[in-house]
Write a protein that holds these residues in place. Structure first.
Motif, PDB file in Angstrom:
ATOM      1  N   GLU A  12       0.635  -1.506  -0.010  1.00 45.82           N
ATOM      2  CA  GLU A  12      -0.406  -0.325   0.725  1.00 45.82           C
ATOM      3  C   GLU A  12       0.865   1.244  -0.016  1.00 45.82           C
ATOM      4  O   GLU A  12       2.064   1.266   0.825  1.00 45.82           O
ATOM      5  CB  GLU A  12      -0.918  -0.009   1.761  1.00 45.82           C
ATOM      6  CG  GLU A  12      -2.082  -0.976   1.009  1.00 45.82           C
ATOM      7  CD  GLU A  12      -3.197  -0.803   2.557  1.00 45.82           C
ATOM      8  OE1 GLU A  12      -3.532  -0.172   3.462  1.00 45.82           O
ATOM      9  OE2 GLU A  12      -2.855  -1.617   2.957  1.00 45.82           O
ATOM     10  N   GLN A  14       0.916   5.217   0.459  1.00 44.83           N
ATOM     11  CA  GLN A  14       0.427   6.953   0.682  1.00 44.83           C
ATOM     12  C   GLN A  14      -0.168   7.885  -0.383  1.00 44.83           C
ATOM     13  O   GLN A  14       0.964   7.905  -1.148  1.00 44.83           O
ATOM     14  CB  GLN A  14       1.170   7.520   2.080  1.00 44.83           C
ATOM     15  CG  GLN A  14       0.809   8.752   2.775  1.00 44.83           C
ATOM     16  CD  GLN A  14       1.095   9.328   3.627  1.00 44.83           C
ATOM     17  OE1 GLN A  14       1.925   9.723   3.169  1.00 44.83           O
ATOM     18  NE2 GLN A  14       0.434   9.722   4.462  1.00 44.83           N
ATOM     19  N   SER A  20      -4.046  10.978   4.033  1.00 45.78           N
ATOM     20  CA  SER A  20      -4.820   9.777   5.059  1.00 45.78           C
ATOM     21  C   SER A  20      -5.187   8.590   3.573  1.00 45.78           C
ATOM     22  O   SER A  20      -5.869   7.995   4.648  1.00 45.78           O
ATOM     23  CB  SER A  20      -5.785   9.847   5.535  1.00 45.78           C
ATOM     24  OG  SER A  20      -7.126  10.939   4.398  1.00 45.78           O
ATOM     25  N   TRP A  22      -4.357   5.656   0.929  1.00 45.19           N
ATOM     26  CA  TRP A  22      -3.544   5.009   0.779  1.00 45.19           C
ATOM     27  C   TRP A  22      -4.300   3.727  -0.045  1.00 45.19           C
ATOM     28  O   TRP A  22      -4.973   3.552  -0.265  1.00 45.19           O
ATOM     29  CB  TRP A  22      -3.823   4.038   2.548  1.00 45.19           C
ATOM     30  CG  TRP A  22      -2.564   4.096   3.288  1.00 45.19           C
ATOM     31  CD1 TRP A  22      -3.783   5.600   4.104  1.00 45.19           C
ATOM     32  CD2 TRP A  22      -1.490   4.643   3.326  1.00 45.19           C
ATOM     33  NE1 TRP A  22      -2.337   5.610   5.224  1.00 45.19           N
ATOM     34  CE2 TRP A  22      -1.534   5.497   4.944  1.00 45.19           C
ATOM     35  CE3 TRP A  22      -0.601   3.997   3.175  1.00 45.19           C
ATOM     36  CZ2 TRP A  22       0.104   5.470   5.223  1.00 45.19           C
ATOM     37  CZ3 TRP A  22       0.842   4.471   3.465  1.00 45.19           C
ATOM     38  CH2 TRP A  22       1.036   5.081   4.532  1.00 45.19           C
ATOM     39  N   THR A  63       6.366   1.703  11.572  1.00 43.70           N
ATOM     40  CA  THR A  63       5.488   1.298  12.459  1.00 43.70           C
ATOM     41  C   THR A  63       4.527   2.251  13.468  1.00 43.70           C
ATOM     42  O   THR A  63       2.906   1.834  13.376  1.00 43.70           O
ATOM     43  CB  THR A  63       5.772   0.261  13.352  1.00 43.70           C
ATOM     44  OG1 THR A  63       6.513  -0.150  14.252  1.00 43.70           O
ATOM     45  CG2 THR A  63       6.438  -0.891  12.373  1.00 43.70           C
ATOM     46  N   VAL A  65       3.344   5.138  12.080  1.00 46.52           N
ATOM     47  CA  VAL A  65       2.060   5.416  11.516  1.00 46.52           C
ATOM     48  C   VAL A  65       0.983   4.701  10.639  1.00 46.52           C
ATOM     49  O   VAL A  65       0.282   4.902  11.039  1.00 46.52           O
ATOM     50  CB  VAL A  65       2.970   5.866   9.807  1.00 46.52           C
ATOM     51  CG1 VAL A  65       2.269   6.885   9.213  1.00 46.52           C
ATOM     52  CG2 VAL A  65       3.940   7.370  10.100  1.00 46.52           C
ATOM     53  N   ARG A  66       1.531   3.656  10.990  1.00 47.71           N
ATOM     54  CA  ARG A  66       0.723   1.951  10.099  1.00 47.71           C
ATOM     55  C   ARG A  66       1.383   1.029  10.290  1.00 47.71           C
ATOM     56  O   ARG A  66       2.955   0.964  10.700  1.00 47.71           O
ATOM     57  CB  ARG A  66      -0.230   2.351   8.984  1.00 47.71           C
ATOM     58  CG  ARG A  66      -0.755   3.204   8.852  1.00 47.71           C
ATOM     59  CD  ARG A  66      -1.990   3.054   7.315  1.00 47.71           C
ATOM     60  NE  ARG A  66      -2.182   1.909   7.230  1.00 47.71           N
ATOM     61  CZ  ARG A  66      -3.110   2.054   6.447  1.00 47.71           C
ATOM     62  NH1 ARG A  66      -2.951   2.088   5.163  1.00 47.71           N
ATOM     63  NH2 ARG A  66      -3.534   0.513   6.310  1.00 47.71           N
ATOM     64  N   CYS A  69       4.479  -1.014   8.697  1.00 45.43           N
ATOM     65  CA  CYS A  69       4.492   0.817   7.541  1.00 45.43           C
ATOM     66  C   CYS A  69       6.381   0.317   7.222  1.00 45.43           C
ATOM     67  O   CYS A  69       7.495   0.694   8.868  1.00 45.43           O
ATOM     68  CB  CYS A  69       4.262   1.590   7.896  1.00 45.43           C
ATOM     69  SG  CYS A  69       4.577   3.555   7.041  1.00 45.43           S
ATOM     70  N   VAL A  83       3.051   0.346   2.995  1.00 49.82           N
ATOM     71  CA  VAL A  83       2.948  -1.000   4.198  1.00 49.82           C
ATOM     72  C   VAL A  83       2.883  -2.282   3.122  1.00 49.82           C
ATOM     73  O   VAL A  83       2.166  -2.255   2.541  1.00 49.82           O
ATOM     74  CB  VAL A  83       1.510  -0.429   4.480  1.00 49.82           C
ATOM     75  CG1 VAL A  83       0.679  -1.699   5.537  1.00 49.82           C
ATOM     76  CG2 VAL A  83       0.896   0.985   5.282  1.00 49.82           C
TER      77      VAL A  83
END
Length: 146
Positions: A12, A14, A20, A22, A63, A65-66, A69, A83
């Protein structure tokens, strides 16, 4: 002349306008460049939708962030966030990016998908240069070479 496909698979990415968002994209590391496609490249010529030079880049996990990641800081200082689907995939990608960038790597003991972490030869035989990867994935460098 041949080029090396170090890793390929889905990640994924950004969004570049709305941070915001993805988007699931297909990525390939060939030599020192990370190429991005909207879908798996097919046998017909399909130029990548984007590319990031990995030469001298910094790569680390983000990580915070998500989950899973990956952050790639290119030579301009721009950070690209990707991601992976799992912790193991994230580690596999970080290892492959470091390898492509020329940075020192530590052995990655358990690659999650051998077909993606195994190096594949890409044959550049046509003029203008044409990349041919395993599975007849091709595109002409003429379409996206700067």
């Amino acid at each position: 002349m041949s080029q090396l496909c170090i890793k390929q698979g889905w990640l994924e990415k950004q969004g570049s306008v709305n941070l915001s968002n993805w988007h699931r994209r297909y990525f390939m590391i060939i030599n020192q460049t990370l190429y991005r496609f909207n879908s798996v490249p097919s046998g017909k010529a399909q130029p990548p939708k984007g590319e990031v030079s990995l030469k001298g880049c910094k790569v680390y996990n983000r990580t915070n962030v998500r989950p899973n990641c990956i952050a790639i800081e290119d030579y301009t200082g721009r950070e690209h966030l990707l991601v992976a689907s799992s912790l193991q995939e994230m580690n596999d990608w970080i290892y492959a990016i470091k390898k492509a960038s020329g940075a020192p790597t530590t052995p990655n003991p358990a690659p999650s998908h051998a077909k993606y972490t195994t190096e594949q030869t890409c044959d550049l035989t046509a003029s203008p240069l044409k990349i041919t990867l395993a599975g007849n994935i091709c595109w002409s460098l003429r379409h996206f070479k700067r």
